[in-house]
Design a protein around this motif. Sequence first.
Motif, short mmCIF file in Angstrom:
data_model
loop_
_atom_site.label_atom_id
_atom_site.label_comp_id
_atom_site.label_asym_id
_atom_site.label_seq_id
_atom_site.Cartn_x
_atom_site.Cartn_y
_atom_site.Cartn_z
N ASN A 166 0.83 -1.22 0.00
CA ASN A 166 0.00 0.00 0.00
C ASN A 166 0.86 1.26 0.00
OD1 ASN A 166 -2.44 1.37 -0.09
ND2 ASN A 166 -2.68 1.42 2.13
N THR A 167 1.92 1.24 -0.82
CA THR A 167 2.82 2.40 -0.90
C THR A 167 2.60 3.22 -2.17
OG1 THR A 167 4.53 1.07 -1.98
CG2 THR A 167 4.62 1.21 0.42
N GLY A 168 1.57 2.87 -2.95
CA GLY A 168 1.33 3.57 -4.21
C GLY A 168 0.89 5.01 -4.01
N LEU A 169 1.02 5.80 -5.07
CA LEU A 169 0.71 7.23 -5.00
C LEU A 169 -0.45 7.64 -5.88
CD1 LEU A 169 4.35 8.68 -5.04
CD2 LEU A 169 2.89 8.24 -3.06
N VAL A 170 -1.18 6.67 -6.48
CA VAL A 170 -2.26 7.03 -7.39
C VAL A 170 -3.59 6.37 -6.99
CG1 VAL A 170 -0.77 7.54 -9.35
CG2 VAL A 170 -1.57 5.20 -9.01
N LEU A 171 -3.70 5.97 -5.74
CA LEU A 171 -4.94 5.39 -5.19
C LEU A 171 -5.31 4.09 -5.90
CD1 LEU A 171 -7.14 8.64 -4.86
CD2 LEU A 171 -5.39 7.76 -3.31
N GLU A 222 -2.15 -3.27 -12.43
CA GLU A 222 -2.63 -2.73 -11.15
C GLU A 222 -3.75 -3.57 -10.54
OE1 GLU A 222 -2.81 1.62 -10.88
OE2 GLU A 222 -2.14 1.70 -12.95
N GLY A 223 -3.68 -4.88 -10.73
CA GLY A 223 -4.66 -5.76 -10.10
C GLY A 223 -6.03 -5.73 -10.74
N THR A 224 -6.16 -5.17 -11.93
CA THR A 224 -7.47 -5.08 -12.58
C THR A 224 -7.79 -6.29 -13.43
OG1 THR A 224 -6.54 -3.91 -14.50
CG2 THR A 224 -7.33 -2.55 -12.66
N LEU A 225 -6.83 -7.18 -13.64
CA LEU A 225 -7.06 -8.36 -14.48
C LEU A 225 -6.95 -9.66 -13.70
CD1 LEU A 225 -5.02 -7.32 -17.66
CD2 LEU A 225 -7.44 -6.94 -17.18
N HIS A 276 4.38 5.09 -11.56
CA HIS A 276 3.42 4.96 -10.47
C HIS A 276 2.11 4.33 -10.90
CE1 HIS A 276 5.56 8.48 -8.20
NE2 HIS A 276 6.22 7.36 -8.12
N GLY A 277 1.82 4.31 -12.19
CA GLY A 277 0.56 3.77 -12.67
C GLY A 277 -0.52 4.84 -12.77
N LEU A 278 -1.76 4.38 -13.03
CA LEU A 278 -2.89 5.29 -13.18
C LEU A 278 -3.80 5.26 -11.96
CD1 LEU A 278 -3.85 4.56 -16.90
CD2 LEU A 278 -2.60 6.53 -16.02
N GLY A 279 -4.06 4.06 -11.43
CA GLY A 279 -4.92 3.92 -10.27
C GLY A 279 -6.25 4.60 -10.46
N MET A 280 -6.75 5.20 -9.39
CA MET A 280 -7.97 5.98 -9.43
C MET A 280 -7.67 7.44 -9.75
SD MET A 280 -10.81 6.44 -6.35
CE MET A 280 -10.27 4.90 -5.62
N LEU A 281 -6.47 7.87 -9.38
CA LEU A 281 -6.12 9.28 -9.47
C LEU A 281 -6.01 9.77 -10.90
CD1 LEU A 281 -5.43 11.59 -7.46
CD2 LEU A 281 -3.04 11.03 -7.81
N LYS A 282 -5.49 8.92 -11.80
CA LYS A 282 -5.24 9.36 -13.17
C LYS A 282 -6.09 8.63 -14.22
CE LYS A 282 -0.44 10.71 -12.27
NZ LYS A 282 0.98 10.53 -12.67
#
Length: 469
Positions: free
Chosen positions: A72-77, A201-204, A428-434
């Motif tokens: 849980n160290t990511g920066l993009v939620l 990012e765990g979506t698949l 950092h990825g896209l996550g929810m933030l981007k």
Amino acid sequence: MQTEFLASCISILGNDFVITKEADQYPYLIDWRQRYRGKALAVLLPQTTAEVSSLVQLCALHQVACVPQGGNTGLVLGSVPDQSGQAVVISLKRMNRVLAIDVANNTVTVQAGCLLAQVQAAAIEQHRLLPLSLASEGSCTIGGNLSTNAGGTAVLRYGNTRELCLGLEVVTAQGEIWDGLRGLRKDNTGYDLRDLFIGAEGTLGIITAAVLKLFPQPRAQITAFTALENPDAALGLLKHSQYALGPTLTAFELISDFSLQLVLKHFPQLQHPFGRSYPYYALLEMSDHESESHAIALIEQVLEQAMNDGHATDAVCATSISQSRSLWKLREHISEAQAKEGKNIKHDIAIPVSQIPRFIQVTDTELKRAFPGCQIVCFGHMGDGNLHYNVSAPVGCSDTDFILQQTSINRIVHDHAHQLKGSISAEHGLGMLKRDEIKLYKSDLELSMMRAIKVALDPQNLMNPGKVL
């Protein structure tokens, strides 16, 4: 229905590893920067791949969304749930075993919940190197590194996490277990399924284990810190260093003076390498397999030539491990120093290396014109084109008021990166933030292909929904 679902989770894991009390869930719901807090039906802590499989099958049966989580160290939620309270967090922190090290094949097989630092240490015990290196390596996990295709400081030499991974074990959205734990460097037998899950990012699906590349431990690692007049000089120094050092150049980090001053302000135990300020600095590291004396001679030649050619104004070379660590701390503490200074608007962008000086010049100018007095914390992995280009509030402006300008500031930074054929997320990825921001920069075709993959592998949309797409 929820009662039945939770009872089934307890039957799989035991009561101690199904967390339903909100106070106990807190560390799993808050993002790394502590600006966003989600809600969860439960936090589930499996210890085996079979347990992950059973939990995902249960989620599919009851139509419960699941959010995979590592450190849980990511920066993009990307690793926290939304605020509906209907999803479960599946934390892999208990799946933390190093399963095997094959010294002859230069591979290590690990569970996804292993801390990065733990795997690095296991490799060192076998006189091997796992080159992935991040500031959060003491708290981030291998599963998270793979799910975000983490970069770090050694990408210039070894590549992103994707390049360091040979095989995966994955629990699919249907709860099936794909065993792809093959330590092969050549396997040309159809689609590379591994690459679908790395960076997703765990979506698949949920990565539960991995085979990673190891390398011989270098005999010497030499660190140097150089003073520069501008980013153009940094580009010249990088070109010269790559030509002279070839693959032994493992890191090339760009640091603005404002970034360094923040570190020295908030970490006064650290010292300025030169005793005076310069506009920019570069931190170089080279790894040598011959000897320490050979490495020092090489890098000193490079630095001397760079100063003769006008690429560097001054330079220091670490002569001990402690000096090297001190120089690296000046780079690694930037994010923490900026957090101590106040809230800031972060950007994790990638640009062709050749365009970095132009990006900095143009974007600095436009931001300072649009937001007079804003302070730019520019640093990052120049060797692979990844800048952390962060913007802080002007002196006297409240953090709250400044953060309200985030959309306008993002547009300037991201538009310039895009115009130079860059990316709004390098590592950092896209996550929810981007997830919405990316729609401005990816083509409709690209997004539709991504959605087609998502629908094919997760037709119920239960794997980390609302992230990436």
